[in-house]
Write a protein that holds these residues in place. Sequence first.
Motif, PDB file in Angstrom:
ATOM      1  N   MET A 145       0.986  -1.155  -0.019  1.00 13.94           N
ATOM      2  CA  MET A 145      -0.075  -0.081  -0.139  1.00 13.94           C
ATOM      3  C   MET A 145       1.000   1.314   0.011  1.00 13.94           C
ATOM      4  N   LEU A 146       1.901   1.269   0.630  1.00 12.97           N
ATOM      5  CA  LEU A 146       2.754   2.440   0.757  1.00 12.97           C
ATOM      6  C   LEU A 146       3.441   2.609  -0.648  1.00 12.97           C
ATOM      7  N   LYS A 147       3.750   1.469  -1.172  1.00 18.65           N
ATOM      8  CA  LYS A 147       4.553   1.645  -2.491  1.00 18.65           C
ATOM      9  C   LYS A 147       3.329   2.354  -3.631  1.00 18.65           C
ATOM     10  N   GLU A 158     -11.574   3.511   3.448  1.00 19.99           N
ATOM     11  CA  GLU A 158     -11.345   4.665   3.910  1.00 19.99           C
ATOM     12  C   GLU A 158     -10.000   4.792   4.420  1.00 19.99           C
ATOM     13  N   THR A 159      -9.207   6.123   4.389  1.00 16.41           N
ATOM     14  CA  THR A 159      -7.986   6.345   5.049  1.00 16.41           C
ATOM     15  C   THR A 159      -8.078   6.034   6.539  1.00 16.41           C
ATOM     16  N   PRO A 160      -6.916   5.369   6.916  1.00 13.75           N
ATOM     17  CA  PRO A 160      -6.883   4.859   8.556  1.00 13.75           C
ATOM     18  C   PRO A 160      -6.304   6.345   9.127  1.00 13.75           C
ATOM     19  N   LYS A 161      -6.921   6.640  10.232  1.00  9.18           N
ATOM     20  CA  LYS A 161      -6.426   7.634  11.005  1.00  9.18           C
ATOM     21  C   LYS A 161      -5.528   7.013  12.225  1.00  9.18           C
ATOM     22  N   LYS A 162      -5.885   6.043  12.709  1.00 13.85           N
ATOM     23  CA  LYS A 162      -5.313   5.541  13.908  1.00 13.85           C
ATOM     24  C   LYS A 162      -4.772   4.193  13.768  1.00 13.85           C
ATOM     25  N   ILE A 163      -3.513   4.032  13.658  1.00 11.53           N
ATOM     26  CA  ILE A 163      -2.676   2.823  13.209  1.00 11.53           C
ATOM     27  C   ILE A 163      -1.680   2.237  14.103  1.00 11.53           C
ATOM     28  N   ALA A 164      -1.800   0.864  14.428  1.00 12.49           N
ATOM     29  CA  ALA A 164      -0.941   0.428  15.560  1.00 12.49           C
ATOM     30  C   ALA A 164      -0.190  -0.769  14.837  1.00 12.49           C
ATOM     31  N   PHE A 165       1.043  -0.973  15.146  1.00  8.92           N
ATOM     32  CA  PHE A 165       1.915  -1.933  14.878  1.00  8.92           C
ATOM     33  C   PHE A 165       2.073  -3.042  16.197  1.00  8.92           C
ATOM     34  N   ILE A 188      12.139  -2.233  10.199  1.00 10.26           N
ATOM     35  CA  ILE A 188      10.895  -2.062   9.134  1.00 10.26           C
ATOM     36  C   ILE A 188       9.636  -1.314   9.556  1.00 10.26           C
ATOM     37  N   ALA A 189       9.145  -1.704  10.810  1.00  6.72           N
ATOM     38  CA  ALA A 189       7.903  -0.994  11.561  1.00  6.72           C
ATOM     39  C   ALA A 189       8.180   0.503  11.682  1.00  6.72           C
ATOM     40  N   GLY A 190       9.512   0.768  12.220  1.00  6.18           N
ATOM     41  CA  GLY A 190       9.798   2.319  12.311  1.00  6.18           C
ATOM     42  C   GLY A 190       9.832   2.830  10.909  1.00  6.18           C
ATOM     43  N   LYS A 191      10.280   2.242  10.005  1.00  9.29           N
ATOM     44  CA  LYS A 191      10.427   3.015   8.688  1.00  9.29           C
ATOM     45  C   LYS A 191       8.831   3.153   7.989  1.00  9.29           C
ATOM     46  N   GLN A 192       8.299   1.999   8.320  1.00 12.57           N
ATOM     47  CA  GLN A 192       6.870   2.321   7.902  1.00 12.57           C
ATOM     48  C   GLN A 192       5.917   3.406   8.379  1.00 12.57           C
ATOM     49  N   PRO A 225      14.346   9.825  14.774  1.00  8.74           N
ATOM     50  CA  PRO A 225      13.273  10.645  13.810  1.00  8.74           C
ATOM     51  C   PRO A 225      12.177  10.277  13.975  1.00  8.74           C
ATOM     52  N   ALA A 226      11.693   8.916  14.058  1.00  5.94           N
ATOM     53  CA  ALA A 226      10.264   8.492  14.169  1.00  5.94           C
ATOM     54  C   ALA A 226       9.696   9.009  15.424  1.00  5.94           C
ATOM     55  N   GLN A 227      10.501   9.156  16.494  1.00  8.65           N
ATOM     56  CA  GLN A 227       9.984   9.640  17.553  1.00  8.65           C
ATOM     57  C   GLN A 227       9.894  11.260  17.693  1.00  8.65           C
TER      58      GLN A 227
END
Length: 351
Positions: A145-147, A158-165, A188-192, A225-227
């Motif tokens: 999906m990111l690609k 619909e576009t998700p607004k709250k996403i959890a890994f 990878i989770a951090g990158k995504q 950077p993610a945080q």
Amino acid sequence: MTSGKVLIIGGGPSGLESARCVAELGGEVVLIEKRERLGGTPDRESYAKLTHHWRDASEAMAEMAESVTGNKKIEVKYSAEVKSISGEAGSFQVQIEAGGIAESIEAGAVIVATGFQHFDPGRATQYYNYYSFPDVITLTDLEKMLKENKVVRPSNGETPKKIAFIQCVGSRDRQIGNEYCSKVCCGIAGKQAIELREQIPDSKVMIFYIDMRMYGYWENEIYWPAQEKYKVNFVKGVISEVLKKGDKLLIRGEDTTMSRPMEVTMDLVVLSVGMEPSAGTRAVAQLMGIQQNKYGFIESGGAGGLDPVATSRPGIFVAGAASGPSDLDDSIAQAGLAAARSLASIRKVMA
Ligand SMILES: Cc1cc2nc3c(=O)[nH]c(=O)nc-3n(C[C@H](O)[C@H](O)[C@H](O)COP(=O)(O)OP(=O)(O)OC[C@H]3O[C@@H](n4cnc5c(N)ncnc54)[C@H](O)[C@@H]3O)c2cc1C
Ligand code: SF4
């Protein structure tokens, strides 16, 4: 009869790099890939951007593939698999089937680069409902999906607004027998998570983890950077189940920092599935009579434990994720070493 050729099994990043290095060192290569394309799992699973350097995965894999297909010293066989092998270091006779046609190859050394597959999140002892709830997806589903730059909730578009890994799905889990860490899924989770915050700026992204295992460049390029820049929320906790709540998902578990139960509703849940040996890795190891570890990865290390590309059978080497979870840096470094060691083993027999 002694042969100077190196047979490489698998056309992913590791196999491609081994092939390129053998050719650069003056050797000849036959590379067999069971798919009709080169580029391995990053190509098959349509990865978006790669760490590090955030390169487009298709572009990076195409570049690696071109360095092999454009080389006269390398013969590539597609839709090809090994059927049997006999002989010893310096003179292996390998029966293969390529495009439905049986062939025989003489090779002085073999490099196994047959890679990994993702943990199946539907397997017993996982309570995350991957096969029941469309909005529970995996890292690889999200890569696709990111690609496309089109991240949606599969249930309603619909576009998700709250996403959890949810981290460590299928790894570090004694109940299912995968005690090992898959090494790449934290990064990878951090990158995504960063890519999600870029593509959906008004989203909230949370990562539930046991410990974050970010080594090397992942720490500075992703974790901080993610945080700090992308405001991704890292929560130390154990998620026991994912349930339905109306059209949302309810995550239930324990916040281990606060030592208290926790429940949060989400639009999309991403399972950070771990790495397991591919079916090809298991099959090739058995067919070649090389030792596997208790998880099915190819045992490497050699007698003294300091030779990361040696297998239990002289003349047969391993590179990349076929010997255990590894990122591209690890895989490519091993691939170069396997190339050098395979040529050295041939020269030793010929001397
Ligand atoms: C979601 C996700 C994202 C990732 N993103 C990154 C990233 O951004 N950066 C990073 O460093 N790492 C990343 N990784 C890790 C990366 O995918 C691996 O390090 C890399 O793919 C390992 O390469 P490989 O060639 O060893 O194995 P693979 O990529 O699995 O390639 C193996 C190849 O062997 C072929 N094969 C298998 N069996 C046979 C057989 N019997 N005969 C012939 N051919 C066979 C397969 O078809 C395949 O082409 C990611 C992993 C995941 C799960
Ligand atoms: S890399 Fe992170 S998510 Fe993956 S198994 Fe290791 S600790 Fe768990």
